[in-house]
Design a protein around this motif. Sequence first.
Motif, PDB file in Angstrom:
ATOM      1  N   HIS A 264      14.164  58.982  90.485  1.00 17.31           N
ATOM      2  CA  HIS A 264      13.884  60.407  90.302  1.00 17.31           C
ATOM      3  C   HIS A 264      13.161  60.586  88.973  1.00 17.31           C
ATOM      4  CE1 HIS A 264      15.542  64.820  90.209  1.00 17.31           C
ATOM      5  NE2 HIS A 264      14.224  64.755  90.314  1.00 17.31           N
ATOM      6  N   LEU A 265      11.914  61.037  89.036  1.00 17.34           N
ATOM      7  CA  LEU A 265      11.105  61.260  87.832  1.00 17.34           C
ATOM      8  C   LEU A 265      10.957  62.757  87.588  1.00 17.34           C
ATOM      9  CD1 LEU A 265       9.206  60.452  85.522  1.00 17.34           C
ATOM     10  CD2 LEU A 265       7.348  60.294  87.217  1.00 17.34           C
ATOM     11  N   VAL A 266      11.515  63.227  86.474  1.00 12.60           N
ATOM     12  CA  VAL A 266      11.361  64.609  86.022  1.00 12.60           C
ATOM     13  C   VAL A 266      10.270  64.611  84.959  1.00 12.60           C
ATOM     14  CG1 VAL A 266      12.486  66.587  84.925  1.00 12.60           C
ATOM     15  CG2 VAL A 266      13.800  65.090  86.455  1.00 12.60           C
ATOM     16  N   TYR A 267       9.292  65.495  85.091  1.00 13.72           N
ATOM     17  CA  TYR A 267       8.212  65.486  84.102  1.00 13.72           C
ATOM     18  C   TYR A 267       7.717  66.889  83.791  1.00 13.72           C
ATOM     19  CZ  TYR A 267       5.017  65.736  88.190  1.00 13.72           C
ATOM     20  OH  TYR A 267       4.360  66.092  89.338  1.00 13.72           O
ATOM     21  N   HIS A 268       7.117  67.005  82.615  1.00 10.52           N
ATOM     22  CA  HIS A 268       6.527  68.269  82.175  1.00 10.52           C
ATOM     23  C   HIS A 268       5.373  67.957  81.230  1.00 10.52           C
ATOM     24  CE1 HIS A 268       9.041  67.708  78.500  1.00 10.52           C
ATOM     25  NE2 HIS A 268       9.982  67.388  79.364  1.00 10.52           N
ATOM     26  N   ARG A 302      12.525  60.620  82.690  1.00 12.83           N
ATOM     27  CA  ARG A 302      11.933  61.866  82.226  1.00 12.83           C
ATOM     28  C   ARG A 302      10.673  61.538  81.432  1.00 12.83           C
ATOM     29  NH1 ARG A 302      14.168  65.611  77.359  1.00 12.83           N
ATOM     30  NH2 ARG A 302      12.648  67.306  77.442  1.00 12.83           N
ATOM     31  N   LEU A 303       9.564  62.125  81.839  1.00 15.71           N
ATOM     32  CA  LEU A 303       8.298  61.946  81.142  1.00 15.71           C
ATOM     33  C   LEU A 303       7.926  63.270  80.484  1.00 15.71           C
ATOM     34  CD1 LEU A 303       5.783  60.173  80.531  1.00 15.71           C
ATOM     35  CD2 LEU A 303       4.739  61.187  82.561  1.00 15.71           C
ATOM     36  N   SER A 304       7.619  63.199  79.196  1.00 16.33           N
ATOM     37  CA  SER A 304       7.268  64.387  78.426  1.00 16.33           C
ATOM     38  C   SER A 304       5.889  64.197  77.814  1.00 16.33           C
ATOM     39  CB  SER A 304       8.300  64.615  77.315  1.00 16.33           C
ATOM     40  OG  SER A 304       7.841  65.568  76.378  1.00 16.33           O
ATOM     41  N   MET A 305       5.009  65.188  78.034  1.00 19.31           N
ATOM     42  CA  MET A 305       3.725  65.238  77.353  1.00 19.31           C
ATOM     43  C   MET A 305       3.640  66.599  76.681  1.00 19.31           C
ATOM     44  SD  MET A 305      -0.143  65.199  78.925  1.00 19.31           S
ATOM     45  CE  MET A 305      -1.487  65.776  77.891  1.00 19.31           C
ATOM     46  N   GLY A 313      -3.996  65.411  69.821  1.00 24.63           N
ATOM     47  CA  GLY A 313      -3.434  65.448  71.160  1.00 24.63           C
ATOM     48  C   GLY A 313      -1.940  65.655  71.220  1.00 24.63           C
ATOM     49  N   ALA A 314      -1.380  65.274  72.353  1.00 24.15           N
ATOM     50  CA  ALA A 314       0.041  65.435  72.646  1.00 24.15           C
ATOM     51  C   ALA A 314       0.743  64.083  72.601  1.00 24.15           C
ATOM     52  CB  ALA A 314       0.229  66.065  74.024  1.00 24.15           C
ATOM     53  N   LYS A 315       2.035  64.120  72.377  1.00 31.08           N
ATOM     54  CA  LYS A 315       2.853  62.901  72.339  1.00 31.08           C
ATOM     55  C   LYS A 315       3.422  62.633  73.727  1.00 31.08           C
ATOM     56  CE  LYS A 315       6.825  60.834  69.963  1.00 31.08           C
ATOM     57  NZ  LYS A 315       7.888  61.055  68.945  1.00 31.08           N
ATOM     58  N   LEU A 316       3.376  61.375  74.131  1.00 26.92           N
ATOM     59  CA  LEU A 316       3.949  60.950  75.408  1.00 26.92           C
ATOM     60  C   LEU A 316       5.233  60.182  75.160  1.00 26.92           C
ATOM     61  CD1 LEU A 316       0.802  59.510  77.247  1.00 26.92           C
ATOM     62  CD2 LEU A 316       2.030  61.585  77.868  1.00 26.92           C
ATOM     63  N   THR A 317       6.301  60.601  75.819  1.00 27.75           N
ATOM     64  CA  THR A 317       7.560  59.856  75.742  1.00 27.75           C
ATOM     65  C   THR A 317       8.156  59.709  77.138  1.00 27.75           C
ATOM     66  OG1 THR A 317       8.846  61.867  75.303  1.00 27.75           O
ATOM     67  CG2 THR A 317       8.098  60.616  73.397  1.00 27.75           C
ATOM     68  N   LEU A 318       8.845  58.608  77.348  1.00 29.76           N
ATOM     69  CA  LEU A 318       9.470  58.310  78.632  1.00 29.76           C
ATOM     70  C   LEU A 318      10.883  57.808  78.392  1.00 29.76           C
ATOM     71  CD1 LEU A 318       9.153  57.846  81.764  1.00 29.76           C
ATOM     72  CD2 LEU A 318       8.505  55.498  81.181  1.00 29.76           C
ATOM     73  N   THR A 319      11.846  58.432  79.043  1.00 32.27           N
ATOM     74  CA  THR A 319      13.232  57.973  78.996  1.00 32.27           C
ATOM     75  C   THR A 319      13.635  57.515  80.387  1.00 32.27           C
ATOM     76  OG1 THR A 319      13.742  59.577  77.255  1.00 32.27           O
ATOM     77  CG2 THR A 319      15.602  58.565  78.394  1.00 32.27           C
ATOM     78  N   LEU A 320      14.251  56.354  80.462  1.00 31.20           N
ATOM     79  CA  LEU A 320      14.690  55.795  81.741  1.00 31.20           C
ATOM     80  C   LEU A 320      16.182  55.536  81.690  1.00 31.20           C
ATOM     81  CD1 LEU A 320      14.086  54.614  84.558  1.00 31.20           C
ATOM     82  CD2 LEU A 320      13.579  52.424  83.433  1.00 31.20           C
ATOM     83  N   TRP A 321      16.883  56.076  82.659  1.00 30.73           N
ATOM     84  CA  TRP A 321      18.314  55.846  82.804  1.00 30.73           C
ATOM     85  C   TRP A 321      18.547  54.947  84.018  1.00 30.73           C
ATOM     86  CZ3 TRP A 321      16.378  60.759  81.647  1.00 30.73           C
ATOM     87  CH2 TRP A 321      16.823  61.340  80.454  1.00 30.73           C
TER      88      TRP A 321
END
Length: 346
Positions: A264-268, A302-305, A313-321
């Motif tokens: 399940h990938l939640v992103y914004h 969760r992917l955040s841009m 620009g914007a920062k990209l972060t990814l958290t994986l559980w």
Amino acid sequence: MTWQRAFAAQAQSCRDLGSPFTATLLDSFVSVGLPDGPIGARIAAWPGDISSNGASVPLRLAGALHGLVLEGRDTDLAAFYPPHPLAEPAELHQAASAAISRHEAYIDQRLNDAPQTNEVARASALILAADALAAQTGLPIVLSELGASAGLNLNFDRFRLVTPAGDFGPSDSPVILTPEWRSPAPAPHGFTVAERQGVDLSPRDPVAERIRLLSFIWPDQTARFHRIEAALDIAAASPPKVAKADAIDWLETRLSKPHPGQLHLVYHTVAWQYFPAKVQARGEALLAEAGERATTDAPMARLSMEADGHPPGAKLTLTLWPDGTTHELGRFDFHGRWIDWSPPRF
């Protein structure tokens, strides 16, 4: 912030992001003034923050004027819009002010809605993250997008991303993403989207509101305009499902549903930063709780841009559980013009 400062700041942002036409249009209001009448009075008295950090009133007005041109409502104004050469600021201001006076009811109505650009070039980051997650987990992906607007970026697996290391996505896609690479590009692995849904307080219909969505694309950015057109065509053929709801209320329900055998990938993308602090805190807590329930058979990411106050620009972060590790994926241009990618170190 005064309206003059908000317009000037947005003009500079447009200039930095490659739209001299929109920058000149907005700057002309700063130098000459808002038009006389109810529209000028409404903008001058607009409550709260009218900048891009708040109501984005300058872009509301720019989108409304572009809408007049795209809908064929004002041929006199259209004569000053691309592909015609950029006019002198005073001439452009005179044409725009006259159009505002001729179409006060239309402009007034359009000022009610905040811009929703549906910038599909941001999908380059989504494609790279989804591909990396699939390579790591070997699982199909369930998508949940916060602030999805018309849902164009829910179809990111249907876009083609061109890279020096190989292309991602279908070779026949009408949406072709070609960002400038400021880092080594990863080789494509491949991923599958099993299911997709999004949420927005004011979702837009990609068919019925096609012209409205296009009106927020800056008129001199032809490639960007055609890219959004192609994404709208895909959305018409493969309609994305976007709920009209509060993002975090929707997320709570969405996270309560298990997805065994799927990631399940939640992103914004440039959405979370506009949520109130209390809403953000609740969302963070819900994501953390869902992360604790994640397993290797049903992981969550969760992917955040988002803007972080540190250009460019914007920062990209990814958290994986279930391990909960956060990976910094580099930086990305807000309009997808370039990417500086750092692959996750799983």
